[in-house]
Design a protein around this motif. Structure first.
Motif, PDB file in Angstrom:
ATOM      1  N   HIS A 139       0.996  -1.205   0.106  1.00  0.00           N
ATOM      2  CA  HIS A 139      -0.046   0.092   0.050  1.00  0.00           C
ATOM      3  C   HIS A 139       0.897   1.333  -0.278  1.00  0.00           C
ATOM      4  O   HIS A 139       0.465   2.173  -0.628  1.00  0.00           O
ATOM      5  CB  HIS A 139      -0.978   0.187   1.130  1.00  0.00           C
ATOM      6  CG  HIS A 139      -1.552   1.241   1.218  1.00  0.00           C
ATOM      7  ND1 HIS A 139      -2.907   1.431   0.648  1.00  0.00           N
ATOM      8  CD2 HIS A 139      -1.619   2.269   2.300  1.00  0.00           C
ATOM      9  CE1 HIS A 139      -3.352   2.598   0.894  1.00  0.00           C
ATOM     10  NE2 HIS A 139      -2.644   3.376   1.927  1.00  0.00           N
ATOM     11  N   TRP A 140       2.213   1.275   0.636  1.00  0.00           N
ATOM     12  CA  TRP A 140       3.057   2.381   0.716  1.00  0.00           C
ATOM     13  C   TRP A 140       3.477   2.527  -0.497  1.00  0.00           C
ATOM     14  O   TRP A 140       3.495   3.664  -0.952  1.00  0.00           O
ATOM     15  CB  TRP A 140       4.123   2.171   1.837  1.00  0.00           C
ATOM     16  CG  TRP A 140       3.481   2.505   3.222  1.00  0.00           C
ATOM     17  CD1 TRP A 140       2.343   2.929   3.670  1.00  0.00           C
ATOM     18  CD2 TRP A 140       4.126   1.645   4.308  1.00  0.00           C
ATOM     19  NE1 TRP A 140       2.214   2.765   5.019  1.00  0.00           N
ATOM     20  CE2 TRP A 140       3.277   2.101   5.385  1.00  0.00           C
ATOM     21  CE3 TRP A 140       5.167   0.796   4.778  1.00  0.00           C
ATOM     22  CZ2 TRP A 140       3.601   1.795   7.086  1.00  0.00           C
ATOM     23  CZ3 TRP A 140       5.554   0.486   5.954  1.00  0.00           C
ATOM     24  CH2 TRP A 140       4.786   0.917   7.016  1.00  0.00           C
ATOM     25  N   LEU A 141       3.620   1.576  -1.084  1.00  0.00           N
ATOM     26  CA  LEU A 141       4.413   1.781  -2.542  1.00  0.00           C
ATOM     27  C   LEU A 141       3.432   2.282  -3.630  1.00  0.00           C
ATOM     28  O   LEU A 141       3.648   2.918  -4.362  1.00  0.00           O
ATOM     29  CB  LEU A 141       5.017   0.410  -2.960  1.00  0.00           C
ATOM     30  CG  LEU A 141       6.187   0.061  -2.465  1.00  0.00           C
ATOM     31  CD1 LEU A 141       6.403  -1.502  -2.518  1.00  0.00           C
ATOM     32  CD2 LEU A 141       7.636   0.831  -2.680  1.00  0.00           C
ATOM     33  N   ALA A 142       2.163   1.741  -3.384  1.00  0.00           N
ATOM     34  CA  ALA A 142       1.393   2.092  -4.344  1.00  0.00           C
ATOM     35  C   ALA A 142       0.836   3.415  -4.408  1.00  0.00           C
ATOM     36  O   ALA A 142       0.445   4.248  -5.371  1.00  0.00           O
ATOM     37  CB  ALA A 142       0.014   1.181  -4.187  1.00  0.00           C
ATOM     38  N   THR A 143       0.842   4.104  -3.174  1.00  0.00           N
ATOM     39  CA  THR A 143       0.289   5.542  -2.677  1.00  0.00           C
ATOM     40  C   THR A 143       1.704   6.380  -2.855  1.00  0.00           C
ATOM     41  O   THR A 143       1.301   7.574  -2.743  1.00  0.00           O
ATOM     42  CB  THR A 143      -0.285   5.522  -1.499  1.00  0.00           C
ATOM     43  OG1 THR A 143       0.729   5.050  -0.482  1.00  0.00           O
ATOM     44  CG2 THR A 143      -1.538   4.755  -1.433  1.00  0.00           C
ATOM     45  N   GLY A 144       2.778   5.910  -3.162  1.00  0.00           N
ATOM     46  CA  GLY A 144       3.991   6.830  -3.107  1.00  0.00           C
ATOM     47  C   GLY A 144       4.585   7.134  -1.963  1.00  0.00           C
ATOM     48  O   GLY A 144       5.323   7.958  -1.819  1.00  0.00           O
ATOM     49  N   PHE A 145       4.060   6.724  -0.710  1.00  0.00           N
ATOM     50  CA  PHE A 145       4.547   6.926   0.507  1.00  0.00           C
ATOM     51  C   PHE A 145       5.772   6.621   0.582  1.00  0.00           C
ATOM     52  O   PHE A 145       6.560   7.240   1.454  1.00  0.00           O
ATOM     53  CB  PHE A 145       3.487   6.367   1.521  1.00  0.00           C
ATOM     54  CG  PHE A 145       3.884   6.525   3.098  1.00  0.00           C
ATOM     55  CD1 PHE A 145       4.184   7.894   3.589  1.00  0.00           C
ATOM     56  CD2 PHE A 145       4.494   5.475   3.725  1.00  0.00           C
ATOM     57  CE1 PHE A 145       4.601   8.268   4.614  1.00  0.00           C
ATOM     58  CE2 PHE A 145       5.116   5.749   5.172  1.00  0.00           C
ATOM     59  CZ  PHE A 145       5.069   7.201   5.548  1.00  0.00           C
ATOM     60  N   CYS A 146       6.141   5.401   0.016  1.00  0.00           N
ATOM     61  CA  CYS A 146       7.612   4.977   0.062  1.00  0.00           C
ATOM     62  C   CYS A 146       8.148   4.910  -1.220  1.00  0.00           C
ATOM     63  O   CYS A 146       7.560   4.630  -2.278  1.00  0.00           O
ATOM     64  CB  CYS A 146       7.672   3.732   1.044  1.00  0.00           C
ATOM     65  SG  CYS A 146       7.342   3.662   2.644  1.00  0.00           S
ATOM     66  N   ASP A 147       9.577   5.108  -1.375  1.00  0.00           N
ATOM     67  CA  ASP A 147      10.059   5.059  -2.378  1.00  0.00           C
ATOM     68  C   ASP A 147      10.788   3.823  -2.921  1.00  0.00           C
ATOM     69  O   ASP A 147      10.874   3.396  -4.140  1.00  0.00           O
ATOM     70  CB  ASP A 147      11.426   6.042  -2.544  1.00  0.00           C
ATOM     71  CG  ASP A 147      10.970   7.327  -2.228  1.00  0.00           C
ATOM     72  OD1 ASP A 147      10.153   8.020  -2.821  1.00  0.00           O
ATOM     73  OD2 ASP A 147      11.426   7.998  -1.353  1.00  0.00           O
ATOM     74  N   ALA A 148      11.087   2.775  -2.118  1.00  0.00           N
ATOM     75  CA  ALA A 148      11.463   1.495  -2.474  1.00  0.00           C
ATOM     76  C   ALA A 148      11.069   0.637  -1.137  1.00  0.00           C
ATOM     77  O   ALA A 148      10.924   0.992  -0.035  1.00  0.00           O
ATOM     78  CB  ALA A 148      12.902   1.418  -2.260  1.00  0.00           C
ATOM     79  N   ALA A 149      11.045  -0.739  -1.497  1.00  0.00           N
ATOM     80  CA  ALA A 149      10.888  -1.729  -0.273  1.00  0.00           C
ATOM     81  C   ALA A 149      11.596  -3.062  -0.600  1.00  0.00           C
ATOM     82  O   ALA A 149      11.952  -3.209  -1.764  1.00  0.00           O
ATOM     83  CB  ALA A 149       9.457  -2.096  -0.193  1.00  0.00           C
ATOM     84  N   LEU A 150      12.342  -3.509   0.393  1.00  0.00           N
ATOM     85  CA  LEU A 150      12.969  -4.977   0.495  1.00  0.00           C
ATOM     86  C   LEU A 150      12.020  -5.950   1.152  1.00  0.00           C
ATOM     87  O   LEU A 150      11.438  -5.838   2.183  1.00  0.00           O
ATOM     88  CB  LEU A 150      14.192  -4.700   1.477  1.00  0.00           C
ATOM     89  CG  LEU A 150      14.866  -5.825   1.141  1.00  0.00           C
ATOM     90  CD1 LEU A 150      15.744  -6.172  -0.146  1.00  0.00           C
ATOM     91  CD2 LEU A 150      16.354  -5.665   2.305  1.00  0.00           C
ATOM     92  N   THR A 151      11.498  -6.851  -0.005  1.00  0.00           N
ATOM     93  CA  THR A 151      10.775  -7.670   0.575  1.00  0.00           C
ATOM     94  C   THR A 151      10.851  -9.319   0.440  1.00  0.00           C
ATOM     95  O   THR A 151      11.806  -9.596  -0.376  1.00  0.00           O
ATOM     96  CB  THR A 151       9.249  -7.205   0.252  1.00  0.00           C
ATOM     97  OG1 THR A 151       8.326  -7.925   0.222  1.00  0.00           O
ATOM     98  CG2 THR A 151       9.314  -7.458  -1.527  1.00  0.00           C
ATOM     99  N   MET A 152      10.223 -10.015   0.857  1.00  0.00           N
ATOM    100  CA  MET A 152      10.074 -11.616   0.462  1.00  0.00           C
ATOM    101  C   MET A 152       8.754 -11.851  -0.050  1.00  0.00           C
ATOM    102  O   MET A 152       7.683 -11.447   0.512  1.00  0.00           O
ATOM    103  CB  MET A 152      10.525 -12.430   1.716  1.00  0.00           C
ATOM    104  CG  MET A 152      11.692 -12.161   2.490  1.00  0.00           C
ATOM    105  SD  MET A 152      11.791 -13.054   4.085  1.00  0.00           S
ATOM    106  CE  MET A 152      10.755 -12.205   5.157  1.00  0.00           C
ATOM    107  N   LEU A 153       8.601 -12.367  -1.111  1.00  0.00           N
ATOM    108  CA  LEU A 153       7.465 -12.725  -1.999  1.00  0.00           C
ATOM    109  C   LEU A 153       7.159 -14.247  -2.352  1.00  0.00           C
ATOM    110  O   LEU A 153       8.104 -14.745  -2.256  1.00  0.00           O
ATOM    111  CB  LEU A 153       7.447 -12.092  -3.215  1.00  0.00           C
ATOM    112  CG  LEU A 153       7.539 -10.435  -3.411  1.00  0.00           C
ATOM    113  CD1 LEU A 153       8.003  -9.959  -4.681  1.00  0.00           C
ATOM    114  CD2 LEU A 153       6.237  -9.781  -2.661  1.00  0.00           C
TER     115      LEU A 153
END
Length: 325
Positions: A139-153
């Motif tokens: 959600h943060w990425l989709a709304t532009g609140f965050c610029d990047a994320a490190l994740t496990m998918l």
């Protein structure tokens, strides 16, 4: 009569009551009267069609529906907070700023180390770390609140641009003295009738795990659920059951929890990746941060045994993680 619409005043009253647990305290916080707060909450419950609070005397606590609604409200307020921060930065003409996110397992370790490495090369850039579950991070990425994320998918990342780093296989975790710890490889059939600690209902890992067991004709005997890898390992080490989880969390928790780790087949892949907002042009700083995050993640994963192909751990590591006799 026109249908009443939800207003900011309703949400403001709702948040204040959740925070204080009292209509009276909420009215003091909002500088209004207690009857006015009670009226706003009653209107909000009528608008949403949800019983938002359980009332016991003077104390009010969110109901199950109220807790879920509050989570959505807080997500919306993240967007408002980001607008306030953006305005402050524009007014101050301050330093460049990056906002990066990860799930708790990655945020406190890998992401923090990536930020340290990045800051060594870019000391004038402010980097803010945000931690949340996979749905919140997306959600943060989709709304532009965050610029990047490190994740496990464990599946696709909706509304985000994905840069794959590496794929590993999930592993089985079980109490060290569990009979299954004597086996070198575990399959769904081994877990028939065995108490199982599952990840949270609705999570991608839970969905993929149940699909693999269903394909093998095995119904999981779920005795507990947890959203965090650390919680799953604590429950497993306490003897509540066995589980299947990502190897990064498993081997990290094995340093502090008495658990055994075994390869699991068929492979349940977990993809370690960098996520960026959709259609978001990445500038020089974002590319530099992505390179740091990728390097740190690869270094960390290189220290883990590859359970999917049976790559052994170094002798000291194998002993630490209770290799089978």
């Amino acid at each position: 009569m026109a249908e009443r619409r939800m207003t900011f005043r309703h949400i403001e009253a709702f948040r204040a009551v959740v925070a204080t647990g009292s209509m009276t305290e909420a009215s003091r916080r909002l500088h209004t009267s207690q009857p006015q707060v009670s009226r706003l909450i009653a209107q909000l419950e009528a608008i949403t069609g949800l019983p938002l609070f359980d009332r016991s005397g003077s104390r009010v606590v969110p109901s199950l529906d109220g807790t879920r609604f509050h989570a959505e409200v807080e997500r919306a307020f993240v967007g408002l907070t980001s607008l306030e921060s953006a305005a402050a930065r524009i007014r101050a003409f301050g330093a460049e700023r990056l906002r990066v996110a990860a799930m708790p397992r990655l945020a406190g370790g890998l992401l923090a180390r990536a930020v340290v490495r990045f800051r060594a090369a870019h000391p004038d850039v402010i980097v803010a770390i945000h931690s949340g579950d996979d749905e919140t991070v997306n959600h943060w990425l989709a709304t532009g609140f965050c610029d990047a994320a490190l994740t496990m998918l464990y599946g696709d990342a909706p509304d985000a641009h994905r840069e794959h780093v590496e794929t590993r296989a999930c592993v089985a975790v079980l109490p060290q003295d569990h009979p299954l710890a004597a086996q070198a490889l575990l399959t769904p059939a081994d877990f028939y009738g065995v108490p199982f600690v599952a990840s949270s209902l609705g999570s991608a890992l839970r969905t993929r795990t149940e699909a693999i067991f269903a394909a093998a004709g095995i119904t999981l005997t779920i005795t507990a659920e947890a959203g965090l890898g650390a919680s799953i390992c604590t429950l497993v080490s306490a003897g509540l059951g066995v589980s299947v989880m990502n190897p990064l969390a498993a081997y990290e928790e094995a340093k502090i929890s008495p658990i055994a780790i075994r390869p699991f087949a068929p492979a349940l892949p977990v993809h370690f990746a960098l996520l960026f907002p959709p259609d978001h042009a990445r500038g020089r700083l974002m590319r530099a941060f992505g390179a740091c995050a990728r390097a740190v993640l690869l270094e960390e994963l290189a220290q883990l045994p590859d359970a999917a192909i049976g790559r052994p751990a170094p002798p000291s590591q194998a002993a630490r993680f209770s290799a089978p006799a």
